[in-house]
Design an enzyme around this catalytic site. Structure first.
Site, PDB file in Angstrom:
ATOM      1  N   ARG A 145      27.751   1.994 -24.808  1.00 48.79           N
ATOM      2  CA  ARG A 145      27.018   1.698 -26.046  1.00 48.79           C
ATOM      3  C   ARG A 145      27.003   0.206 -26.359  1.00 48.79           C
ATOM      4  O   ARG A 145      26.081  -0.302 -26.985  1.00 48.79           O
ATOM      5  CB  ARG A 145      27.623   2.485 -27.208  1.00 48.79           C
TER       6      ARG A 145
ATOM      7  N   TYR B   7       3.702  -2.352 -42.376  1.00 47.29           N
ATOM      8  CA  TYR B   7       3.642  -1.067 -41.668  1.00 47.29           C
ATOM      9  C   TYR B   7       4.177   0.027 -42.616  1.00 47.29           C
ATOM     10  O   TYR B   7       5.256  -0.130 -43.203  1.00 47.29           O
ATOM     11  CB  TYR B   7       4.522  -1.219 -40.419  1.00 47.29           C
TER      12      TYR B   7
ATOM     13  N   ASP C 204       7.701  -8.808 -39.059  1.00 48.13           N
ATOM     14  CA  ASP C 204       7.251  -7.861 -38.047  1.00 48.13           C
ATOM     15  C   ASP C 204       6.210  -8.603 -37.199  1.00 48.13           C
ATOM     16  O   ASP C 204       5.089  -8.840 -37.647  1.00 48.13           O
ATOM     17  CB  ASP C 204       6.658  -6.619 -38.727  1.00 48.13           C
TER      18      ASP C 204
ATOM     19  N   LYS D  79       4.809  -1.230 -28.151  1.00 42.36           N
ATOM     20  CA  LYS D  79       3.438  -1.714 -28.050  1.00 42.36           C
ATOM     21  C   LYS D  79       3.278  -2.532 -26.760  1.00 42.36           C
ATOM     22  O   LYS D  79       3.266  -1.982 -25.686  1.00 42.36           O
ATOM     23  CB  LYS D  79       3.078  -2.502 -29.311  1.00 42.36           C
TER      24      LYS D  79
HETATM   25  C1  PLP Z   1       4.171   0.785 -34.241  1.00 41.27           C
HETATM   26  C2  PLP Z   1       4.640  -0.243 -35.188  1.00 41.27           C
HETATM   27  C3  PLP Z   1       5.955  -0.256 -35.637  1.00 41.27           C
HETATM   28  C4  PLP Z   1       6.928   0.832 -35.305  1.00 41.27           C
HETATM   29  O1  PLP Z   1       7.230   0.891 -33.978  1.00 41.27           O
HETATM   30  P1  PLP Z   1       7.727   2.248 -33.263  1.00 41.27           P
HETATM   31  O2  PLP Z   1       8.175   1.752 -31.958  1.00 41.27           O
HETATM   32  O3  PLP Z   1       6.554   3.153 -33.241  1.00 41.27           O
HETATM   33  O4  PLP Z   1       8.847   2.780 -34.124  1.00 41.27           O
HETATM   34  C5  PLP Z   1       6.340  -1.286 -36.459  1.00 41.27           C
HETATM   35  N1  PLP Z   1       5.475  -2.244 -36.838  1.00 41.27           N
HETATM   36  C6  PLP Z   1       4.208  -2.263 -36.435  1.00 41.27           C
HETATM   37  C7  PLP Z   1       3.313  -3.358 -36.878  1.00 41.27           C
HETATM   38  C8  PLP Z   1       3.742  -1.259 -35.602  1.00 41.27           C
HETATM   39  O5  PLP Z   1       2.465  -1.255 -35.227  1.00 41.27           O
END
Ligand code: PLP
Length: 399
Positions: free
Chosen positions: A63, A118, A190, A215
């Site tokens: 971990r 988000y 973000d 992404k």
């Molecule tokens: C998809 C997304 C997230 C969350 O990511 P996951 O890997 O799906 O939990 C956070 N911020 C933005 C801008 C996103 O598009």
């Protein structure tokens, strides 16, 4: 540093494409193999009682990280740049957001969160943070240095996201960071849309830079992961929070993220260029009221994008002139190449309808027609616009 070995963030002499190719690699620690092996590990054995009691050695328990973990963390740190003091790997983008936010606050604190964040970020603030005695104020993403007026004595963090991943408002991150730092608040961002390739968040005043690696780092719609890169000020608390909550990522997923990273420098410019081409094509269509893409001069935040960002990903939005729901559905259903589903950043194109008018509390989102979020993948641009033509023909037939 020896031949084709890479350290972490402390390696400013290489360009980004080189960093993506060598980041985190230590071939001669692994018999010369190009890629770091995938360590499937929980228990780590010690040769003697004394070694065990002294926890002698670099690693301790699965971990807490393996050479695979370290390879990915170092590769990510190297693309963030020298301001990066550490990278935390989390099992999703949302856990990256929650771990980063939780690392900054205690009961009685206040956070400022951009109104275009988000949606699950809002949910976290409105439920878990509220329950633990942390209050949230949502702010207009266009606020800039005006954020100073919203900072209270107990404001510990400002959570930014630029551009928002549905409505694409651009934020003046350096101005927000200056105001926040003057009052002792940390800045979170973000940065999933731009990635560190197109927005060097830590150099622009951000203390904790978050990515959904699901992404573009993954890039193939087959991985869930999140990352948080922190500067020296924010790293100790982030590291402690991640360790204390017991958050970690599986070795095969880390290997997929490493594999994705190696081609990120090829994929992202392709998403950028094709995205701009399709966006410009859409701007000329009579059915389209407006195209919301920060790299187009028509975007209200275009000057900020040009000043602070070096590229765009494949994600943007359009607003159609008002049509009945059945015409909107006919348009979306007729598209062969644009899938309909959550997420983005894979090699494939997507188009989904959205309505955030009821979600926003600090701003008034009134698009003036049906809004569609588009992700442009790696397909041929001509095929992608031909497909949209097919959609518009279906829309015309259904209205
Ligand atoms: C998809 C997304 C997230 C969350 O990511 P996951 O890997 O799906 O939990 C956070 N911020 C933005 C801008 C996103 O598009």
């Amino acid at each position: 540093m020896s031949k084709v070995e890479s350290g972490g963030a402390s390696e400013p002499e290489f360009q980004i494409d080189t960093k993506l190719a060598i980041g985190g690699r230590k071939p001669f620690a692994h018999h010369g193999y190009v890629n770091t092996p995938v360590y499937h590990a929980s228990t780590l054995l010690y040769p003697t009682a004394e070694d065990f009691l002294a926890r002698r050695g670099k690693y301790f328990y699965g971990r807490r990280g393996t050479p695979t973990t370290e390879a990915l963390e170092q590769a990510l740190a190297s693309i963030e740049g020298p301001a990066c003091a550490g990278v935390a790997l989390l099992p999703s983008g949302l856990t990256a957001i929650s771990a980063a936010l939780l690392s900054t606050v205690r009961a009685g604190d206040h956070v400022l969160v951009t109104d275009n964040a988000y949606a699950p970020t809002r949910k976290l603030c409105d439920t878990v943070l509220t329950r633990y005695g942390v209050s949230t104020t949502y702010y207009d993403p266009l606020i800039g240095s005006g954020i100073a007026d919203l900072i209270q004595p107990n404001t510990r963090a400002v959570f930014t996201e630029a551009p928002g991943s549905l409505t694409f408002e651009m934020q003046d991150i350096p101005a927000i960071a200056e105001a926040a730092h003057a009052r002792g608040a940390l800045v979170l961002m973000d940065n999933t849309w731009a990635t560190p390739l197109y927005f060097r968040a830590l150099d622009k005043g951000v203390d904790l830079s978050i990515q959904s690696a699901t992404k573009y780092i993954g890039g193939h719609s087959d991985l869930m992961m999140g990352t948080v890169s922190a500067n020296a000020k924010a790293w100790p608390q982030l590291k402690e929070m991640t360790y204390t909550l017991g958050l970690c990522v599986g070795p095969d997923d880390m290997n997929m993220a490493l594999r994705g990273l190696r081609t990120l420098g090829l994929r992202l410019p392709h998403h950028h260029q094709s995205g701009v081409k399709v966006a410009r094509w859409l701007e000329q269509r009579p059915e389209v009221l407006r195209v919301i893409h920060p790299a187009l001069p028509s975007h209200p935040g275009h000057d900020i994008w040009k000043r602070d960002f070096t590229g765009a990903c494949g994600l943007f939005a359009i607003v159609l002139k008002p049509v009945p729901d059945k015409a909107l559905h006919a348009f979306l259903d007729a598209l062969k190449l644009y899938g309909m589903g959550a997420s983005w950043g894979g090699y494939e194109s997507l188009a989904i309808p959205f309505d955030v008018s009821k979600l926003r509390t600090a701003t008034n989102w009134q698009p003036g027609g049906p809004a569609i979020r588009i992700h442009i993948g790696l397909e041929d641009v001509g095929d992608l616009t031909t497909d949209l033509e097919r959609g518009f023909a279906a829309l015309a037939a259904a209205r």
